[in-house]
Structures are given as structure tokens and as C-alpha cells.
Motif scaffolding. Structure first.
Motif, PDB file in Angstrom:
ATOM      1  N   ARG A  96     -45.476-106.567 -34.550  1.00  0.00           N
ATOM      2  CA  ARG A  96     -45.710-106.552 -33.096  1.00  0.00           C
ATOM      3  C   ARG A  96     -47.206-106.633 -32.813  1.00  0.00           C
ATOM      4  O   ARG A  96     -48.013-106.116 -33.583  1.00  0.00           O
ATOM      5  CB  ARG A  96     -45.096-105.295 -32.493  1.00  0.00           C
ATOM      6  CG  ARG A  96     -43.606-105.173 -32.794  1.00  0.00           C
ATOM      7  CD  ARG A  96     -43.018-103.865 -32.308  1.00  0.00           C
ATOM      8  NE  ARG A  96     -41.635-103.742 -32.742  1.00  0.00           N
ATOM      9  CZ  ARG A  96     -40.599-104.257 -32.096  1.00  0.00           C
ATOM     10  NH1 ARG A  96     -40.798-104.894 -30.951  1.00  0.00           N
ATOM     11  NH2 ARG A  96     -39.380-104.132 -32.558  1.00  0.00           N
ATOM     12  N   THR A 122     -33.946-101.958 -24.117  1.00  0.00           N
ATOM     13  CA  THR A 122     -34.735-102.430 -22.987  1.00  0.00           C
ATOM     14  C   THR A 122     -34.083-102.097 -21.648  1.00  0.00           C
ATOM     15  O   THR A 122     -34.763-102.006 -20.630  1.00  0.00           O
ATOM     16  CB  THR A 122     -34.940-103.954 -23.081  1.00  0.00           C
ATOM     17  OG1 THR A 122     -33.658-104.586 -23.242  1.00  0.00           O
ATOM     18  CG2 THR A 122     -35.825-104.307 -24.254  1.00  0.00           C
ATOM     19  N   SER A 134     -39.264-110.716 -24.721  1.00  0.00           N
ATOM     20  CA  SER A 134     -39.787-109.525 -25.402  1.00  0.00           C
ATOM     21  C   SER A 134     -41.292-109.422 -25.252  1.00  0.00           C
ATOM     22  O   SER A 134     -42.007-109.095 -26.198  1.00  0.00           O
ATOM     23  CB  SER A 134     -39.397-109.519 -26.882  1.00  0.00           C
ATOM     24  OG  SER A 134     -39.658-108.257 -27.463  1.00  0.00           O
ATOM     25  N   THR A 165     -46.767 -96.285 -27.931  1.00  0.00           N
ATOM     26  CA  THR A 165     -45.840 -96.045 -29.035  1.00  0.00           C
ATOM     27  C   THR A 165     -44.405 -96.353 -28.628  1.00  0.00           C
ATOM     28  O   THR A 165     -43.657 -97.003 -29.371  1.00  0.00           O
ATOM     29  CB  THR A 165     -45.938 -94.586 -29.506  1.00  0.00           C
ATOM     30  OG1 THR A 165     -47.266 -94.350 -30.006  1.00  0.00           O
ATOM     31  CG2 THR A 165     -44.920 -94.295 -30.604  1.00  0.00           C
ATOM     32  N   GLN A 166     -43.999 -95.892 -27.451  1.00  0.00           N
ATOM     33  CA  GLN A 166     -42.626 -96.130 -26.999  1.00  0.00           C
ATOM     34  C   GLN A 166     -42.412 -97.567 -26.551  1.00  0.00           C
ATOM     35  O   GLN A 166     -41.374 -98.168 -26.858  1.00  0.00           O
ATOM     36  CB  GLN A 166     -42.279 -95.158 -25.860  1.00  0.00           C
ATOM     37  CG  GLN A 166     -42.280 -93.694 -26.274  1.00  0.00           C
ATOM     38  CD  GLN A 166     -41.370 -93.441 -27.471  1.00  0.00           C
ATOM     39  OE1 GLN A 166     -40.252 -93.967 -27.551  1.00  0.00           O
ATOM     40  NE2 GLN A 166     -41.846 -92.637 -28.407  1.00  0.00           N
ATOM     41  N   SER A 180     -43.813-100.166 -27.657  1.00  0.00           N
ATOM     42  CA  SER A 180     -43.784-101.032 -28.839  1.00  0.00           C
ATOM     43  C   SER A 180     -42.404-101.047 -29.489  1.00  0.00           C
ATOM     44  O   SER A 180     -42.116-101.924 -30.308  1.00  0.00           O
ATOM     45  CB  SER A 180     -44.840-100.584 -29.852  1.00  0.00           C
ATOM     46  OG  SER A 180     -46.139-100.735 -29.321  1.00  0.00           O
ATOM     47  N   ARG A 181     -41.575-100.101 -29.155  1.00  0.00           N
ATOM     48  CA  ARG A 181     -40.196-100.111 -29.654  1.00  0.00           C
ATOM     49  C   ARG A 181     -39.385-101.241 -29.026  1.00  0.00           C
ATOM     50  O   ARG A 181     -38.423-101.737 -29.622  1.00  0.00           O
ATOM     51  CB  ARG A 181     -39.502 -98.781 -29.348  1.00  0.00           C
ATOM     52  CG  ARG A 181     -40.067 -97.574 -30.054  1.00  0.00           C
ATOM     53  CD  ARG A 181     -39.445 -96.299 -29.509  1.00  0.00           C
ATOM     54  NE  ARG A 181     -37.980 -96.320 -29.578  1.00  0.00           N
ATOM     55  CZ  ARG A 181     -37.179 -95.448 -28.948  1.00  0.00           C
ATOM     56  NH1 ARG A 181     -37.717 -94.498 -28.177  1.00  0.00           N
ATOM     57  NH2 ARG A 181     -35.870 -95.532 -29.064  1.00  0.00           N
ATOM     58  N   PHE A 182     -39.766-101.634 -27.815  1.00  0.00           N
ATOM     59  CA  PHE A 182     -38.951-102.565 -27.034  1.00  0.00           C
ATOM     60  C   PHE A 182     -39.572-103.952 -26.879  1.00  0.00           C
ATOM     61  O   PHE A 182     -38.858-104.903 -26.547  1.00  0.00           O
ATOM     62  CB  PHE A 182     -38.713-101.987 -25.639  1.00  0.00           C
ATOM     63  CG  PHE A 182     -38.187-100.578 -25.656  1.00  0.00           C
ATOM     64  CD1 PHE A 182     -36.893-100.305 -26.049  1.00  0.00           C
ATOM     65  CD2 PHE A 182     -38.999 -99.509 -25.298  1.00  0.00           C
ATOM     66  CE1 PHE A 182     -36.410 -99.008 -26.076  1.00  0.00           C
ATOM     67  CE2 PHE A 182     -38.519 -98.209 -25.317  1.00  0.00           C
ATOM     68  CZ  PHE A 182     -37.225 -97.955 -25.716  1.00  0.00           C
ATOM     69  N   ARG A 242     -42.158-107.091 -28.477  1.00  0.00           N
ATOM     70  CA  ARG A 242     -42.887-107.631 -29.622  1.00  0.00           C
ATOM     71  C   ARG A 242     -44.321-107.995 -29.264  1.00  0.00           C
ATOM     72  O   ARG A 242     -45.196-108.011 -30.121  1.00  0.00           O
ATOM     73  CB  ARG A 242     -42.169-108.873 -30.165  1.00  0.00           C
ATOM     74  CG  ARG A 242     -40.804-108.590 -30.769  1.00  0.00           C
ATOM     75  CD  ARG A 242     -40.324-109.758 -31.607  1.00  0.00           C
ATOM     76  NE  ARG A 242     -40.205-110.982 -30.822  1.00  0.00           N
ATOM     77  CZ  ARG A 242     -39.076-111.370 -30.231  1.00  0.00           C
ATOM     78  NH1 ARG A 242     -37.997-110.630 -30.326  1.00  0.00           N
ATOM     79  NH2 ARG A 242     -39.034-112.502 -29.540  1.00  0.00           N
ATOM     80  N   ALA A 247     -38.060 -91.127 -25.463  1.00  0.00           N
ATOM     81  CA  ALA A 247     -38.465 -90.921 -26.855  1.00  0.00           C
ATOM     82  C   ALA A 247     -37.408 -90.176 -27.647  1.00  0.00           C
ATOM     83  O   ALA A 247     -37.259 -90.401 -28.859  1.00  0.00           O
ATOM     84  CB  ALA A 247     -39.787 -90.154 -26.901  1.00  0.00           C
ATOM     85  N   PRO A 271     -32.812 -92.238 -29.813  1.00  0.00           N
ATOM     86  CA  PRO A 271     -33.083 -93.244 -30.853  1.00  0.00           C
ATOM     87  C   PRO A 271     -32.379 -94.568 -30.598  1.00  0.00           C
ATOM     88  O   PRO A 271     -32.740 -95.584 -31.182  1.00  0.00           O
ATOM     89  CB  PRO A 271     -32.561 -92.574 -32.134  1.00  0.00           C
ATOM     90  CG  PRO A 271     -31.497 -91.636 -31.659  1.00  0.00           C
ATOM     91  CD  PRO A 271     -31.967 -91.133 -30.319  1.00  0.00           C
ATOM     92  N   ASN A 272     -31.369 -94.572 -29.729  1.00  0.00           N
ATOM     93  CA  ASN A 272     -30.613 -95.784 -29.444  1.00  0.00           C
ATOM     94  C   ASN A 272     -31.038 -96.458 -28.146  1.00  0.00           C
ATOM     95  O   ASN A 272     -30.373 -97.379 -27.672  1.00  0.00           O
ATOM     96  CB  ASN A 272     -29.117 -95.463 -29.374  1.00  0.00           C
ATOM     97  CG  ASN A 272     -28.580 -94.910 -30.674  1.00  0.00           C
ATOM     98  OD1 ASN A 272     -28.905 -95.412 -31.747  1.00  0.00           O
ATOM     99  ND2 ASN A 272     -27.762 -93.865 -30.586  1.00  0.00           N
TER     100      ASN A 272
END
Length: 264
Positions: A102, A178, A134, A218-219, A221-223, A225, A171, A174-175
Motif C-alpha cells: 500500500r 469498506t 481502493s 493505520t485503520q 490503510s486496512r481499506f 491501497r 479498530a 477484525p472483519n
């Protein structure tokens, strides 16, 4: 009579100039039979229209062109792409090339009114369009930014400050996907990227410090790219410094503008 002989000669004449027809067939184009002259007009100016030379010039190997134009008359004639189309294809290929992990891009310029927000929108738009979405455009102005104002209206007017308040809940899940962010970001459906707006209150934006930016990044970047960060004018602001520390690419506005001018 002479008149009858002329009519007979007209009836048996070839519909297309034999040389042009042979060259067109060599290039993969099969013209329809017609009583009109199908020889293309000479090229003028910067037009991408094929010239007569394009049709009658055959490659020495006798092989058909493998790369074809995607649009216009060049596509209709089965010709190769123009220089303009080749440059555009190269630009798109560079934008869409695979990346390692990412990426975060920070658009910077300490001068106010320098066009950072517009460049952020353009970058996010191109990346979203050619990298299948994304992509997030994030207004990280330390005061009231205008990125959210330039985004099309949404059913909500929530901002990065609202997202920060909901961050602990996101946060812990975990599942989360977007869809969990649709209440805080502003989706740009036609352009395949989202916008995270700044608050319209200078005092509210002061809550975003280095740690708050880090938690948000941080969060997010989970969703996403690709994250393109719009910035304010104070390079000593905590959220500005935090973004610079996290950025994989610092897009200095003068350099970005020069690149755009070189490619246009």
C-alpha cells in the motif's frame, strides 16, 4: 457509340484503386465495394486520421500490424495507434503498474492557494480510474480544508473528526470492510475514489495531532491501497509532520505541475 463505350468502361472499372485496395488488405482492412473513391484524404494539422500513405505503405516484412488503434478512423481502417494514443497508453500503463504494498502520497506546498487540493483530486481520480478503485483522497489541512467542498454532495456531512471518534469501534472489528466507512467518507462513484473531508471548524481540526493521524492512517490503510493526502500550509503542524513521516512519496506541487505539462 462513344457514349455506349463510356458506360461499359464505367461499369467494369474497379471500385477502389487497386494499389490502395492491396495495401489495405495487407494491413487487415477490407473495404466494401463502392462506386466512390475510398482513398483517405491527406492528413492535416495534428489530426489522427489515417493518410493515404498509411494505407499504401506496407511493412517490408509483409506482416500485418499487431498493435491496433482503439478509436477513431485509425481503428476503422485497422491501422496502428497514433503517437498521441501511444503516449496515452504509456501513461496509463505507468499509472496501473503493480506496486509493492500500500502507498501513501502527500501533496505539499507551503504557499496558500497553490493548487494542492486540485492536484489531490486529480491524482486520486487517475489512480482510482486506472487502478480499479481502493483510493482515498484525505484532507489533512490543519485548518478548514476545501477538499470536501469540491466533492459532490453526499447524504451526510461527516468529517475526519467524526471518523476519529468512531475509530475505536472500527479498530476492534477484525472483519470490518469498506462498507463500515461509508458513513464517514464521501464516495466519488464516477471516479472510483473516496474523499475524507476535514472539519469546517478550525478549532475542531486542532484535535488531529501526530498520534491521531497515526491512528487514522493505520485503520484507513486496512481499506485503501492508495491514500493521497492533501495538506495545509504549516509544515510545523503536528498532523503535517505525521503525514510526512508516513508518506511513501512527497509530491511537491511545482514538480507535479511540471510533469503534467511535460506529458500534455
Amino acid at each position: 457509340t462513344d457514349h455506349t463505350a463510356a458506360l461499359e468502361a464505367y461499369a467494369v472499372r474497379p471500385a477502389v484503386d487497386p494499389d490502395v485496395a492491396a495495401a489495405a488488405a495487407e494491413l487487415g482492412y477490407e473495404p466494401e465495394t463502392s462506386s466512390y473513391d475510398l482513398t483517405p484524404a491527406p492528413r492535416t494539422g495534428n489530426s489522427d486520421r489515417p493518410s493515404a500513405e498509411d494505407l499504401i505503405t506496407v511493412r517490408s516484412t509483409g506482416e500485418r500490424q499487431k498493435v491496433k488503434a482503439n478509436s477513431g478512423l485509425r481503428k476503422a481502417f485497422g491501422l496502428g495507434p497514433s503517437v498521441k494514443e501511444l503516449l496515452e497508453r504509456d501513461r496509463v500503463d505507468r499509472i496501473a503498474r503493480p506496486l509493492n504494498g500500500r502507498k501513501t502520497i502527500m501533496v505539499i506546498n507551503t504557499k496558500g492557494g497553490g493548487g494542492k487540493t486540485l492536484v489531490t483530486m486529480m491524482l486520486a481520480s487517475y489512480l482510482g480510474r486506472y487502478r480499479s478503485g481502493s483510493v482515498l483522497a484525505w484532507d489533512n489541512n490543519e485548518t478548514e480544508g476545501t477538499l470536501g467542498m469540491r466533492a459532490p454532495s453526499q447524504p451526510h456531512h461527516r468529517t475526519v473528526v467524526d471518523l476519529l471518534a468512531a475509530l475505536p469501534q472500527i479498530a476492534r472489528d477484525p472483519n470490518a470492510g469498506t462498507s463500515e466507512l461509508e458513513h464517514w467518507v464521501r464516495e466519488q462513484r464516477a471516479l472510483s475514489f473516496d474523499v475524507l473531508a476535514s472539519a469546517d471548524d478550525d478549532e475542531a481540526m486542532r484535535i488531529i495531532g501526530e498520534q491521531e493521524f497515526e491512528d487514522l492512517h493505520t485503520q484507513l490503510s486496512r481499506f485503501y491501497r492508495m491514500i493521497v493526502i492533501d495538506t495545509g500550509n504549516n509544515r510545523l503542524s503536528p498532523n503535517w509532520l505525521a503525514a510526512a513521516a508516513r508518506a511513501d512519496e512527497l509530491g511537491r506541487l511545482a514538480e507535479l505541475e511540471q510533469r503534467m505539462q511535460d506529458e500534455l
